[in-house]
Design a protein around this motif. Structure first.
Motif, PDB file in Angstrom:
ATOM      1  N   LEU A  47      13.106  -6.762  11.523  1.00 12.46           N
ATOM      2  CA  LEU A  47      12.364  -6.612  10.270  1.00 12.46           C
ATOM      3  C   LEU A  47      10.963  -7.205  10.394  1.00 12.46           C
ATOM      4  N   ALA A  48      10.860  -8.330  11.109  1.00  6.64           N
ATOM      5  CA  ALA A  48       9.539  -8.926  11.303  1.00  6.64           C
ATOM      6  C   ALA A  48       8.635  -7.986  12.096  1.00  6.64           C
ATOM      7  N   GLU A  49       9.186  -7.360  13.135  1.00  4.68           N
ATOM      8  CA  GLU A  49       8.384  -6.399  13.900  1.00  4.68           C
ATOM      9  C   GLU A  49       7.991  -5.202  13.037  1.00  4.68           C
ATOM     10  N   GLN A  50       8.907  -4.707  12.225  1.00  8.09           N
ATOM     11  CA  GLN A  50       8.573  -3.610  11.321  1.00  8.09           C
ATOM     12  C   GLN A  50       7.486  -4.022  10.333  1.00  8.09           C
ATOM     13  N   SER A  51       7.568  -5.259   9.864  1.00 12.13           N
ATOM     14  CA  SER A  51       6.547  -5.741   8.933  1.00 12.13           C
ATOM     15  C   SER A  51       5.182  -5.765   9.605  1.00 12.13           C
ATOM     16  N   ARG A  52       5.143  -6.281  10.847  1.00 15.58           N
ATOM     17  CA  ARG A  52       3.869  -6.305  11.560  1.00 15.58           C
ATOM     18  C   ARG A  52       3.336  -4.886  11.787  1.00 15.58           C
ATOM     19  N   SER A  53       4.250  -3.948  12.141  1.00 15.05           N
ATOM     20  CA  SER A  53       3.831  -2.566  12.347  1.00 15.05           C
ATOM     21  C   SER A  53       3.325  -1.942  11.056  1.00 15.05           C
ATOM     22  N   ASN A  57      -0.336  -0.504  10.507  1.00 15.30           N
ATOM     23  CA  ASN A  57      -0.574   0.892  10.124  1.00 15.30           C
ATOM     24  C   ASN A  57      -1.381   0.989   8.841  1.00 15.30           C
ATOM     25  N   ALA A  58      -1.050   0.145   7.857  1.00 18.51           N
ATOM     26  CA  ALA A  58      -1.782   0.181   6.594  1.00 18.51           C
ATOM     27  C   ALA A  58      -3.246  -0.215   6.806  1.00 18.51           C
ATOM     28  N   ALA A  59      -3.451  -1.251   7.662  1.00 14.53           N
ATOM     29  CA  ALA A  59      -4.829  -1.665   7.938  1.00 14.53           C
ATOM     30  C   ALA A  59      -5.592  -0.579   8.686  1.00 14.53           C
ATOM     31  N   GLN A  60      -4.940   0.036   9.660  1.00 11.90           N
ATOM     32  CA  GLN A  60      -5.574   1.115  10.402  1.00 11.90           C
ATOM     33  C   GLN A  60      -5.921   2.291   9.494  1.00 11.90           C
ATOM     34  N   ALA A  61      -4.974   2.627   8.600  1.00 14.74           N
ATOM     35  CA  ALA A  61      -5.247   3.740   7.687  1.00 14.74           C
ATOM     36  C   ALA A  61      -6.415   3.434   6.770  1.00 14.74           C
ATOM     37  N   ALA A  62      -6.447   2.189   6.238  1.00 12.42           N
ATOM     38  CA  ALA A  62      -7.552   1.835   5.346  1.00 12.42           C
ATOM     39  C   ALA A  62      -8.887   1.834   6.087  1.00 12.42           C
ATOM     40  N   LEU A 111      -1.239   8.048  12.947  1.00 13.40           N
ATOM     41  CA  LEU A 111      -0.499   7.215  12.004  1.00 13.40           C
ATOM     42  C   LEU A 111       0.725   7.969  11.485  1.00 13.40           C
ATOM     43  N   PRO A 112       1.757   7.256  11.003  1.00  9.44           N
ATOM     44  CA  PRO A 112       2.964   7.916  10.471  1.00  9.44           C
ATOM     45  C   PRO A 112       2.687   8.572   9.122  1.00  9.44           C
ATOM     46  N   LEU A 113       2.111   9.806   9.135  1.00 10.60           N
ATOM     47  CA  LEU A 113       1.771  10.534   7.923  1.00 10.60           C
ATOM     48  C   LEU A 113       2.852  11.568   7.624  1.00 10.60           C
ATOM     49  N   ASP A 114       3.025  11.831   6.343  1.00  6.66           N
ATOM     50  CA  ASP A 114       3.962  12.881   5.970  1.00  6.66           C
ATOM     51  C   ASP A 114       3.242  14.227   5.996  1.00  6.66           C
ATOM     52  N   ALA A 115       3.979  15.282   5.677  1.00 11.36           N
ATOM     53  CA  ALA A 115       3.417  16.642   5.766  1.00 11.36           C
ATOM     54  C   ALA A 115       2.240  16.823   4.804  1.00 11.36           C
ATOM     55  N   ARG A 116       2.340  16.268   3.623  1.00 12.81           N
ATOM     56  CA  ARG A 116       1.260  16.414   2.642  1.00 12.81           C
ATOM     57  C   ARG A 116      -0.002  15.741   3.125  1.00 12.81           C
ATOM     58  N   GLN A 117       0.153  14.548   3.686  1.00  5.88           N
ATOM     59  CA  GLN A 117      -1.017  13.827   4.181  1.00  5.88           C
ATOM     60  C   GLN A 117      -1.626  14.536   5.394  1.00  5.88           C
ATOM     61  N   LEU A 118      -0.776  15.057   6.267  1.00  9.07           N
ATOM     62  CA  LEU A 118      -1.296  15.797   7.420  1.00  9.07           C
ATOM     63  C   LEU A 118      -2.039  17.061   6.977  1.00  9.07           C
ATOM     64  N   LEU A 161      -9.322   9.299   1.228  1.00  7.22           N
ATOM     65  CA  LEU A 161      -9.142   7.951   0.672  1.00  7.22           C
ATOM     66  C   LEU A 161      -7.717   7.734   0.168  1.00  7.22           C
ATOM     67  N   ALA A 162      -7.117   8.778  -0.350  1.00  2.00           N
ATOM     68  CA  ALA A 162      -5.744   8.642  -0.859  1.00  2.00           C
ATOM     69  C   ALA A 162      -4.733   8.465   0.274  1.00  2.00           C
ATOM     70  N   ILE A 163      -5.126   8.920   1.492  1.00  4.42           N
ATOM     71  CA  ILE A 163      -4.206   8.798   2.629  1.00  4.42           C
ATOM     72  C   ILE A 163      -3.857   7.343   2.892  1.00  4.42           C
ATOM     73  N   SER A 164      -4.857   6.443   2.884  1.00  7.85           N
ATOM     74  CA  SER A 164      -4.606   5.030   3.179  1.00  7.85           C
ATOM     75  C   SER A 164      -3.659   4.407   2.169  1.00  7.85           C
ATOM     76  N   ALA A 165      -3.871   4.736   0.882  1.00  4.58           N
ATOM     77  CA  ALA A 165      -2.984   4.177  -0.142  1.00  4.58           C
ATOM     78  C   ALA A 165      -1.557   4.679   0.042  1.00  4.58           C
ATOM     79  N   ARG A 166      -1.425   6.005   0.361  1.00  5.27           N
ATOM     80  CA  ARG A 166      -0.083   6.552   0.545  1.00  5.27           C
ATOM     81  C   ARG A 166       0.577   5.987   1.808  1.00  5.27           C
ATOM     82  N   VAL A 167      -0.197   5.747   2.862  1.00  8.88           N
ATOM     83  CA  VAL A 167       0.368   5.129   4.065  1.00  8.88           C
ATOM     84  C   VAL A 167       0.926   3.744   3.754  1.00  8.88           C
TER      85      VAL A 167
END
Length: 491
Positions: A47-53, A57-62, A111-118, A161-167
């Motif tokens: 869980l700690a590794e997932q949290s760091r990831s 990812n959120a920082a990279q997206a922003a 980044l791990p984007l869904d179909a809508r974001q892609l 801009l909405a991509i980062s928030a959704r990520v």
């Protein structure tokens, strides 16, 4: 056929030593709990590794989204300038912005984007490509067309801009789902580990309890009167060896018991045979079968006859005392109405009391105890018989039975001379016979109170001579449910 004492139950595979059994049991109990602990630590690390990831990812997206919006703004301004004033330097700057735009969109695409974001990212890339092709065409671009393409690209900037928030929202949701999954898994694993540990504990308890119960049964047998059943102890090798030593001890005790019984039988026979001849001879002399006797001779014969009777009674009392000591080691426990038992014993002594014009007064409260009825009867019989013996004619004997301190108490109080102070410490000793106030020795073997004390202590009780009043005052206290008797332990 009676089962053997300590006979093993269903076969269990034991280690060689009792310590090894305990170590194995400890491991069986600890392993499931240790596995649950290790899984918990691994899940926490995961869980700690997932949290760091997720944070990465959120920082990279922003960061990428902000950089892409800045690139789109620069492309808009530069495109409008090139539409009005075509210039090679502006075109070089435009190409650099285009390369930076492609790099940023590539980062966002990883980044791990869904179909809508892609789809939104692909639209942005497509609109920028259309604008790039328009601006790099050989012909001068139409200003209106450039403005239209710029407006479309600007609309895509809002989607970027909405991509980062959704990520960020997706990562949070993913973490929440992972945490719930881990929580469910941990709870299930803990329950399974506890169940396995409990089962292991029960198995270990049985593995330990079976040989311990066999040892307990063997020791109780050795403390009882029966040494006929062999001792068998299962379990680890060291406990089996201990069982063999206990069986050797049982055999030795059986041999000693047999030797003692043989000695008593031989003693009884060797003493009674010549004593019977002496008594028969004394009776013949007393009946003057061998000829008339002078008065002094008749007195001597009477003394011989009386003392031979006393000697025979002493021999019988000695044998009875040995049997009483042997019987005191085991109790046949049942529910006893103490008041009814005292009344029954008192009725049996009323004729002896009436012969001396004595009164027996009963003060009996309803009391129920768990005890050996025959041994209680012997205790009361000895105390009451002793009181009748020492109480003078026309005296009074009071017998009380009541509950006391969660147990039962029996008191026998006579109006006799009492026990002298110097004899109080010896009155319960074997073969001790007290003296009356006048100084004459009281007839008896001196074993009644000794037997009573043995039986009282076998029940876990206490017998005492109290100093209250002028006569004898004996008090017996008994527990309602003697532990030693109930459990079958040696008294």
């Amino acid at each position: 056929m009676a089962p053997q004492v300590g006979s093993p139950g269903p076969a269990l595979r034991y280690p060689r030593s009792f310590l090894g059994l305990l170590v194995i049991g400890l491991l069986l109990v600890a392993l499931p709990l240790a596995a649950a602990l290790l899984y918990s630590a691994w899940s926490t690390q995961h869980l700690a590794e997932q949290s760091r990831s997720a944070v990465y990812n959120a920082a990279q997206a922003a960061r990428a989204s902000r950089a892409l919006v800045n690139r789109i703004g620069s492309l808009e301004r530069l495109s409008l300038q090139m539409a009005v004033v075509p210039d090679a330097d502006l075109l070089n700057d435009f190409e650099q912005l285009h390369e930076g735009f492609l790099q940023i969109t590539a980062e966002l695409g990883r980044l791990p984007l869904d179909a809508r974001q892609l789809a939104a990212l692909d639209r942005t890339v497509a609109r920028e490509r259309v604008l790039h092709e328009l601006m790099t065409a050989p012909a001068k671009p139409d200003v209106a067309l450039v403005r239209a393409r710029v407006v479309e690209l600007a609309e895509s900037a809002h989607e970027v801009l909405a991509i980062s928030a959704r990520v960020a929202d997706q990562e949070v949701e993913r973490l929440r789902a992972s945490a719930e999954y881990v929580q469910t898994q941990l709870l299930s694993l803990v329950l399974v580990a506890i169940a396995v540990a409990l089962i292991a504990s029960l198995v270990l308890t049985r593995a330990v309890a079976v040989p311990m119960a066999q040892l307990d049964a063997a020791i109780r047998q050795l403390g009882g009167p029966d040494f006929s059943q062999p001792v068998r102890v299962g379990g680890p090798q060291d406990l089996r060896d201990l069982g063999k030593r206990l069986d050797w001890l049982r055999q030795r005790l059986a041999e000693l018991e047999a030797q003692k019984n043989r000695f008593l039988r031989h003693l009884s026979h060797e003493l009674k045979t010549p004593l019977a001849s002496l008594r028969e001879g004394a009776e013949l002399l007393n009946d003057q079968v061998a000829g008339p006797l002078a008065p002094p001779q008749r007195a001597v014969v009477a003394i011989m006859r009386d003392n031979s009777v006393k000697l025979q009674k002493l021999i019988e009392d000695l044998l009875d005392y040995q049997r009483a000591l042997h019987a005191a080691s085991s109790l046949d426990v049942s529910t006893v109405r103490l008041d009814a038992l005292v009344r029954e014993v008192a009725d049996a002594h009323r004729l002896a009391a009436l012969s001396k014009a004595q009164r027996i007064e009963l003060d009996l409260a309803p009391v129920v105890v768990e005890a050996d009825a025959e041994k209680l009867r012997s205790i009361i019989d000895n105390l009451l018989g002793n009181a009748i013996k020492f109480t003078p004619a026309c005296g009074t004997i009071a017998v009380r039975a009541k509950e006391r301190n969660g147990g039962a108490a029996i008191e026998v109080i006579d109006s006799g001379p009492g026990v002298p102070e110097v004899e109080r410490d010896s009155v319960f000793e074997s073969f001790f016979r007290g003296r009356a106030k006048a100084g004459g020795r009281v007839e008896g073997s001196g074993l009644g109170l000794a037997i009573a004390r043995e039986y009282v202590e076998a029940h876990g009780g206490r017998i005492a001579l109290l100093s209250e009043g002028s006569g004898g005052h004996f008090c017996v206290t008994l527990p309602k449910r003697p532990q030693a008797a109930v459990l079958g332990e040696p008294a």
